[in-house]
Every structure is written in C-alpha cells, then in structure tokens.
Design a protein around this motif. Sequence first.
Motif, PDB file in Angstrom:
ATOM      1  N   SER A 118      19.510  17.094  -0.964  1.00 50.49           N
ATOM      2  CA  SER A 118      19.328  17.340  -2.397  1.00 50.49           C
ATOM      3  C   SER A 118      19.273  16.037  -3.190  1.00 50.49           C
ATOM      4  CB  SER A 118      20.464  18.222  -2.935  1.00 50.49           C
ATOM      5  OG  SER A 118      21.714  17.588  -2.777  1.00 50.49           O
ATOM      6  N   ASN A 119      19.746  14.929  -2.612  1.00 45.72           N
ATOM      7  CA  ASN A 119      19.701  13.624  -3.282  1.00 45.72           C
ATOM      8  C   ASN A 119      18.507  12.780  -2.866  1.00 45.72           C
ATOM      9  OD1 ASN A 119      22.024  14.150  -4.671  1.00 45.72           O
ATOM     10  ND2 ASN A 119      23.362  12.940  -3.357  1.00 45.72           N
ATOM     11  N   VAL A 120      17.717  13.287  -1.932  1.00 43.15           N
ATOM     12  CA  VAL A 120      16.504  12.593  -1.508  1.00 43.15           C
ATOM     13  C   VAL A 120      15.328  13.262  -2.210  1.00 43.15           C
ATOM     14  CG1 VAL A 120      15.008  11.988   0.437  1.00 43.15           C
ATOM     15  CG2 VAL A 120      17.500  12.011   0.739  1.00 43.15           C
ATOM     16  N   MET A 121      14.655  12.516  -3.066  1.00 41.71           N
ATOM     17  CA  MET A 121      13.541  13.056  -3.834  1.00 41.71           C
ATOM     18  C   MET A 121      12.217  12.639  -3.193  1.00 41.71           C
ATOM     19  SD  MET A 121      15.551  14.480  -5.926  1.00 41.71           S
ATOM     20  CE  MET A 121      14.381  15.249  -7.057  1.00 41.71           C
ATOM     21  N   ILE A 122      11.210  13.469  -3.398  1.00 42.18           N
ATOM     22  CA  ILE A 122       9.896  13.243  -2.783  1.00 42.18           C
ATOM     23  C   ILE A 122       8.847  13.148  -3.888  1.00 42.18           C
ATOM     24  CG2 ILE A 122       8.220  14.075  -1.099  1.00 42.18           C
ATOM     25  CD1 ILE A 122      10.921  13.499   0.155  1.00 42.18           C
ATOM     26  N   ASP A 123       8.099  12.043  -3.919  1.00 43.78           N
ATOM     27  CA  ASP A 123       7.100  11.895  -4.981  1.00 43.78           C
ATOM     28  C   ASP A 123       5.779  12.553  -4.593  1.00 43.78           C
ATOM     29  OD1 ASP A 123       5.659  10.171  -3.332  1.00 43.78           O
ATOM     30  OD2 ASP A 123       6.079   8.366  -4.516  1.00 43.78           O
ATOM     31  N   ALA A 124       4.757  12.356  -5.409  1.00 45.33           N
ATOM     32  CA  ALA A 124       3.472  13.032  -5.194  1.00 45.33           C
ATOM     33  C   ALA A 124       2.819  12.632  -3.878  1.00 45.33           C
ATOM     34  CB  ALA A 124       2.531  12.747  -6.362  1.00 45.33           C
ATOM     35  N   ASN A 125       3.125  11.437  -3.383  1.00 42.48           N
ATOM     36  CA  ASN A 125       2.553  10.943  -2.128  1.00 42.48           C
ATOM     37  C   ASN A 125       3.499  11.130  -0.946  1.00 42.48           C
ATOM     38  OD1 ASN A 125       0.132   9.948  -3.391  1.00 42.48           O
ATOM     39  ND2 ASN A 125       1.371   8.271  -4.209  1.00 42.48           N
ATOM     40  N   PHE A 126       4.523  11.936  -1.136  1.00 47.36           N
ATOM     41  CA  PHE A 126       5.531  12.233  -0.114  1.00 47.36           C
ATOM     42  C   PHE A 126       6.294  10.984   0.330  1.00 47.36           C
ATOM     43  CE2 PHE A 126       2.776  15.881  -0.052  1.00 47.36           C
ATOM     44  CZ  PHE A 126       3.681  16.930   0.031  1.00 47.36           C
ATOM     45  N   VAL A 127       6.472  10.073  -0.611  1.00 47.89           N
ATOM     46  CA  VAL A 127       7.351   8.931  -0.405  1.00 47.89           C
ATOM     47  C   VAL A 127       8.756   9.355  -0.830  1.00 47.89           C
ATOM     48  CG1 VAL A 127       7.899   6.569  -1.127  1.00 47.89           C
ATOM     49  CG2 VAL A 127       5.516   7.253  -0.784  1.00 47.89           C
ATOM     50  N   ALA A 128       9.742   9.109   0.029  1.00 48.31           N
ATOM     51  CA  ALA A 128      11.114   9.520  -0.260  1.00 48.31           C
ATOM     52  C   ALA A 128      11.832   8.449  -1.076  1.00 48.31           C
ATOM     53  CB  ALA A 128      11.870   9.771   1.040  1.00 48.31           C
ATOM     54  N   ARG A 150      24.115  11.194 -24.813  1.00 49.56           N
ATOM     55  CA  ARG A 150      23.493  10.072 -24.120  1.00 49.56           C
ATOM     56  C   ARG A 150      22.691  10.574 -22.932  1.00 49.56           C
ATOM     57  NH1 ARG A 150      28.419   8.545 -25.622  1.00 49.56           N
ATOM     58  NH2 ARG A 150      29.385   9.063 -23.641  1.00 49.56           N
ATOM     59  N   PHE A 151      21.547   9.922 -22.705  1.00 51.25           N
ATOM     60  CA  PHE A 151      20.630  10.363 -21.661  1.00 51.25           C
ATOM     61  C   PHE A 151      20.116   9.170 -20.873  1.00 51.25           C
ATOM     62  CE2 PHE A 151      20.337  13.307 -25.200  1.00 51.25           C
ATOM     63  CZ  PHE A 151      20.422  14.553 -24.599  1.00 51.25           C
ATOM     64  N   LEU A 152      19.871   9.398 -19.587  1.00 47.82           N
ATOM     65  CA  LEU A 152      19.156   8.451 -18.742  1.00 47.82           C
ATOM     66  C   LEU A 152      17.808   9.060 -18.400  1.00 47.82           C
ATOM     67  CD1 LEU A 152      22.017   7.326 -16.310  1.00 47.82           C
ATOM     68  CD2 LEU A 152      21.110   6.065 -18.274  1.00 47.82           C
ATOM     69  N   VAL A 153      16.769   8.243 -18.427  1.00 51.25           N
ATOM     70  CA  VAL A 153      15.404   8.716 -18.184  1.00 51.25           C
ATOM     71  C   VAL A 153      14.878   8.073 -16.905  1.00 51.25           C
ATOM     72  CG1 VAL A 153      13.077   8.915 -19.136  1.00 51.25           C
ATOM     73  CG2 VAL A 153      15.060   8.924 -20.681  1.00 51.25           C
ATOM     74  N   PHE A 154      14.486   8.908 -15.943  1.00 50.47           N
ATOM     75  CA  PHE A 154      14.040   8.426 -14.635  1.00 50.47           C
ATOM     76  C   PHE A 154      12.598   8.856 -14.358  1.00 50.47           C
ATOM     77  CE2 PHE A 154      18.643   8.934 -14.251  1.00 50.47           C
ATOM     78  CZ  PHE A 154      19.036   7.760 -13.635  1.00 50.47           C
ATOM     79  N   ASP A 155      11.979   8.174 -13.404  1.00 50.47           N
ATOM     80  CA  ASP A 155      10.676   8.622 -12.902  1.00 50.47           C
ATOM     81  C   ASP A 155      10.783  10.073 -12.453  1.00 50.47           C
ATOM     82  OD1 ASP A 155       9.041   6.411 -13.250  1.00 50.47           O
ATOM     83  OD2 ASP A 155       9.516   5.547 -11.298  1.00 50.47           O
ATOM     84  N   HIS A 156       9.729  10.842 -12.730  1.00 51.48           N
ATOM     85  CA  HIS A 156       9.727  12.241 -12.282  1.00 51.48           C
ATOM     86  C   HIS A 156       9.174  12.332 -10.870  1.00 51.48           C
ATOM     87  CE1 HIS A 156       9.764  16.551 -12.696  1.00 51.48           C
ATOM     88  NE2 HIS A 156       8.504  16.621 -12.334  1.00 51.48           N
ATOM     89  N   MET A 157       9.846  13.094 -10.022  1.00 56.48           N
ATOM     90  CA  MET A 157       9.428  13.272  -8.637  1.00 56.48           C
ATOM     91  C   MET A 157       8.704  14.618  -8.507  1.00 56.48           C
ATOM     92  SD  MET A 157      10.451  10.533  -6.963  1.00 56.48           S
ATOM     93  CE  MET A 157       9.910   9.648  -8.440  1.00 56.48           C
TER      94      MET A 157
END
Length: 298
Positions: A159-169, A100-107
């Motif tokens: 390590s649990n705070v992800m940063i997207d392409a626009n540096f939104v946490a 089983r897998f969960l699929v999330f937005d990529h950061m």
Amino acid sequence: MGCLRRQLCLGGNRALPFVRKFKHREIETATNGFSAILETGPRGTAYRARFADGLVATVRRTGGDRDQEKESFYRELQLLGRLNHRHIVRLIGFSEGHSRFLVFDHMENRSLKECLHDPLRTPLNWRTRLQVAIDVAAALEYLYYFCDPPVFHVSIDSSNVMIDANFVAKLSDINVISYDLKRATESNGSDFEDQVQQRRRDLVFQYGVLILELVTGQSPGGEGELVQWVQEPGFACTMHRMVDADLGNTYDSKELRNLVIIARLCTRPGNDAVVSIPLILRYLQGKLANLGCETTSE
C-alpha cells in the motif's frame, strides 16, 4: 518552530526553491471542496486534486493546530523537500494555515496493492514485478544508505508502493524520525548507529515479504503464512504452485527461484546482515539486465 518556518516561508521560499506554496483556496478548489477523497488513514486524508493550471496531484491533509504539530510539519516539509530520487514520490508543494497540506505527484496507477489485488485491473507481468522489486530496493538504498543524516523511515508494504503511468514504482508515506530521538542519541553515537542498523534489518524483512506478495499475488496476512511457507525446508518443491495464477506460465523459472531465495534470506529468523538492500539491488539489476539480453536475442 521559528527557524524552520522563516527558512521556508519568508524570503521567497529560498530554502526549497522547487517546492511550491499553495493558497488554501487553491487546495479547496482543486479537491472539489475536499470531496475527491482517495484514502483516509493514520497519516491523514488524501485527495485527488486538479489545479487551475492543469496540474494533477495528490494532496494530503496533515497535522493539527498545536505548536508542536506545527513544528513537526515544518520540519517534515524541510526534509521531504530535499529528497530527490526517481523512485520516491516527489513533494511538489504545501499549504499552511489553520489546515496544513502536503502536495505530491499523483500516481496514476495508484498503489501496488491495488495493482496486485484488484480483480478489475490488468495483471502485472513478470518483468514489471521484477522491475518493481528493483525500484523499491533503489529507493530504500537512497533513504537508508545515502541520506545523511539517516532521518527518514518508511514501512514497506504494497500500500506504500505507488505505481505511476509508466509502471515505475515509487515509495510514499516516508516518515521523518523525531529530532528529539536524534538529539537524545547524538551524545552516544553507537546507540544511534545501533538504531539505524536495527531499522535496516527490519527493512530487509519487510522487503522480503513484499517480494513474496509480488510472486504469489497474495496478501501477507496477519499470521505470516507466506513467510512460514518460504522458510519450510521443502519450499522449492511447492514454489510453482505458489506463483500468482494471473501470471500463467509467462514467468521465468530461474528468475522465480532466485527471487524466492532472496525472500527466504530476507525473512530468515534472526537475520544477521546476511543480505542487505544494496546487495539485493545489485543482484537484481544484474538479473534484469540478463533477462533483457535473453529477450533481445530470441
């Protein structure tokens, strides 16, 4: 397991219309035969995935094959699929079966930890660090004050705070509190509320440690050296020496002092609701607005 599974997997997935169901072979192909590993940890192995339609996502393998673990998976899926906040990593879909897998937005910029500590990365500037603190506080307020019932929990560290392409946490690795625990405490509302309040207090402390890491660029360390420093009577005299060298002199001294004082209040021994996440969020939002006004007027 039957009720949740029927809601999620039958009738066109009506319960979660925005969560996509992937086939196992789609997951396998998108992860290059499960070779594109991003990390392996207690929550399972995470992979970078590129699907045939161009979607780039992070896929996390979760759970085993026991009925209890299956029930936990469907419960987690049902609840995580309902989360909707700009500063929480979005659940895109899932895949069921033997694996089983969960699929999330990529950061794209991975974790805050990597942004702060990878010497090959461009250092985060002062305004971005302040914005990260605000983004995390906004996500925590949503999870702990606006979600009803309050069945979500997350440990706060870089390590649990992800940063997207626009540096939104965005917060990741959000856990769902066991329904068994909730059922056991529903009969005594005050007990359950006490546990919620305790989680909020723990969260404030963790948030204060995260602020110290943002300011100093140093990992918190197992001995709590940063917390010991900020609790010292003369911490203000050494504050500028503790600032991340990567910032140079580009930070605002008043904002630095304000942020460190927040961290001091959050990590104070025996913290008895002197500060709360909503209070911190409103304060920092006001400070960032003022900083923007000052920059515009210069």
